[in-house]
Design an enzyme around this catalytic site. Structure first.
Site: not given
Ligand code: GRF
Length: 207
Positions: A14, A115
């Site tokens: 993300n 989330h």
């Molecule tokens: C994502 O699925 C987010 O929704 C959750 O943890 C995961 C993190 O993934 N809170 P990344 O570290 O952004 O790849």
């Protein structure tokens, strides 16, 4: 320009989506000033480096999962990179800590989280597994402002995905993640352009 910090613990996909959105000028009114990891050596830090954004570790070894004492170190670091409760934005992106009430209070409606479920359904851990186990036909993700109760703050954006007969936790998580990468940068864009107005539990998206 809104100064932004991204808090990560691990993979950082993300974070990458947000940095890509800045690079591609989809986000023009915000700038990521620092990436903060609570784990040394997280791949989120490598992603920060790749995008030439400062990355620092504030190791939380020995601290409880929720701790104002720990969060104060974060707030001090934020300040030193120009991110204050007055004009900054803090993004939790796969940040596996619970923020203290004091931190959330100080940065009220200035901390976002993503989330992997359609909140208020399936808060907490393994949200995608919860949705599969429950037998939902639709799953998705939510970007929301952080509040004292975990995964419960005002909802900014959501996206849904279908759940197929053959889905596994892995396949469903991958489908949801693609949507996270779309709506999280969009939420950041809206915030940095001053287009989000919080009224009670409702977040209005201004034209
Ligand atoms: C994502 O699925 C987010 O929704 C959750 O943890 C995961 C993190 O993934 N809170 P990344 O570290 O952004 O790849």
């Amino acid at each position: 320009m809104v100064p932004i910090s991204v808090l990560v613990s691990g993979r950082g996909s993300n974070l990458e989506a947000i940095l890509d959105a800045v690079d591609k000028k989809c986000i023009t009114k915000g700038q990521v000033k620092v990436v903060i990891s609570n784990k040394p050596g997280s791949s989120g830090l490598d992603i920060a480096k790749k995008h030439k954004v400062p990355g620092i570790t504030i190791d939380d070894k020995g601290f409880p999962k929720k701790s104002w004492e720990y969060d104060q170190k974060t707030v001090t670091a934020l300040k030193s990179y120009g991110i204050t409760a007055g004009d900054g934005l803090v993004l939790m992106a796969g940040y596996f800590r619970i923020l203290s009430d004091e931190f959330i209070e100080a940065f009220r409606h200035r901390i976002m989280n993503v989330h992997p479920a359609l909140l208020p359904a399936f808060p907490g851990l393994e949200a995608q597994k919860q949705a599969l186990d429950h037998g939902t036909k639709v799953a998705g993700c939510t970007v929301h402002f952080a509040e004292k109760t975990v995964d419960a703050g005002p909802i900014i954006l959501q996206a849904s995905v279908p759940v197929g007969e053959e889905d596994t936790v892995e396949s469903l998580s991958a489908r949801i993640l693609r949507e996270e990468h779309r709506i999280y940068p969009e939420a950041v864009r809206l915030f940095t352009e001053g287009k989000l107005k919080v009224e009670g539990r409702r977040v209005h998206v201004l034209p």
